[in-house]
Enzyme design. Structure first.
Site, short mmCIF file in Angstrom:
data_model
loop_
_atom_site.label_atom_id
_atom_site.label_comp_id
_atom_site.label_asym_id
_atom_site.label_seq_id
_atom_site.Cartn_x
_atom_site.Cartn_y
_atom_site.Cartn_z
CG ASP A 67 -0.30 -0.40 2.51
OD1 ASP A 67 0.95 -0.40 2.58
OD2 ASP A 67 -1.02 -0.69 3.48
CG ASP A 136 -9.02 -0.19 11.37
OD1 ASP A 136 -8.14 -1.02 11.04
OD2 ASP A 136 -9.24 0.85 10.72
CG HIS A 138 -6.03 -1.55 8.48
ND1 HIS A 138 -5.99 -0.21 8.77
CD2 HIS A 138 -4.79 -2.01 8.75
CE1 HIS A 138 -4.78 0.11 9.20
NE2 HIS A 138 -4.04 -0.95 9.19
CD GLU A 143 -8.57 1.91 7.47
OE1 GLU A 143 -8.60 0.88 8.19
OE2 GLU A 143 -7.92 2.93 7.78
P1 PGA Z 1 1.78 -1.50 12.79
O1 PGA Z 1 0.76 -1.37 11.56
O2 PGA Z 1 2.61 -2.69 12.50
O3 PGA Z 1 2.59 -0.23 12.75
O4 PGA Z 1 0.95 -1.64 14.01
C1 PGA Z 1 0.04 -2.48 11.18
C2 PGA Z 1 -0.97 -2.10 10.12
O5 PGA Z 1 -1.56 -1.01 10.19
O6 PGA Z 1 -1.20 -2.91 9.22
#
Ligand code: PGA
Length: 261
Positions: A67, A136, A138, A143
């Site tokens: 992404d 959340d 995702h 999302e």
């Molecule tokens: P993080 O992000 O490893 O910084 O917690 C994970 C994500 O948002 O996929």
């Protein structure tokens, strides 16, 4: 899906790096899908250490992005292109030509998304896709309520994700872009092996919903339930709300070593 509970993030990083190394020994030009954020960093550090120690030759590896933020200027240190070049491509000693990602600076974002989906297919598809999980639920930047059949496209971040990611932007949520390009859930599901790494208590609810909850667009990571080869690697804290934790521990303890991840 297989759930592996490890003592800490370093152990998770080592386990997944070894799976990547194994893949590269079998397929030296494997296409590794990489994730950004804090969680996967121990994986990249462990894999780079294996390369330096001569345990695996990664010189033919290819790397692709999951992404990207939309609208950050080219070369912005927090664009995911910059992050992946810094954290993965350079430590592995790869050329930039070995790297592919969507163009978050494109004027025509839908065209850039189509171009990226096509490029992934033309590259033969992703062999192993590493994923994080948002608080959340995702995966990538899909999302809640993302279509489970979605392709690479533009998405709008939730307030929660912008709050979570503000730490990369001097703690200032105003600097976190609202829009992103993300591989769709349908795109992600085309990778041959999905490996999700989650560490820390803050991920425990999302992990439990993804692994043991119903398949639901409300929890995009639950889409891993549809994949024939999905591995979820979690530390004790991230595993703490799993009802089947003891079963997962016993299963992994009894797993024949030759199976790998
Ligand atoms: P993080 O992000 O490893 O910084 O917690 C994970 C994500 O948002 O996929």
């Amino acid at each position: 899906m297989e759930v592996v509970i490890v003592p800490d993030s370093a152990a998770g990083g080592e386990l997944i790096a070894e799976a990547m190394a194994d893949l590269l020994r079998r397929k030296p030009d494997a296409l590794l899908g990489v994730a950004t954020g804090s969680t996967p960093l121990p994986v990249y550090q462990a894999l780079a250490a294996k390369v330096r120690a001569g345990q695996v030759d990664a010189s033919g590896a290819r790397v692709c992005q999951l992404d990207e933020y939309v609208g950050l200027p080219a070369g912005h240190p927090e664009s995911y292109r910059s992050v992946v070049l810094r954290e993965v491509v350079e430590p592995l000693g790869l050329d930039r030509e070995a790297f592919m990602g969507p163009d978050g600076t494109a004027e025509d974002v839908p065209a850039a998304c189509r171009t990226y989906d096509r490029a992934l297919a033309e590259a033969g598809g992703v062999d192993l896709q590493l994923l994080g999980i948002g608080t959340d639920g995702h995966i990538g930047f899909n999302e809640p309520c993302s279509s489970l059949a979605s392709r690479t496209r533009i998405k709008t971040l939730t307030e929660q994700t912008r709050v979570d990611n503000a730490r990369f932007f001097d703690g200032d949520i105003e600097q976190v872009p609202h829009h992103v390009i993300t591989q769709g859930i349908g795109t992600i599901l085309e990778a041959r092996h999905l490996v999700l790494l989650a560490t820390g208590e803050a991920k425990a609810d999302a992990v439990a919903l993804a692994v043991e909850g119903p398949l639901s667009a409300l929890v995009p990571a639950s889409a891993l339930q549809l994949h024939p080869h999905a591995t979820v690697v979690v530390d004790e804290a991230a595993a703490s709300r799993l009802k089947l934790g003891d079963y997962f521990r016993a299963t992994y303890a009894a797993k024949p070593q030759w199976q790998g991840l």
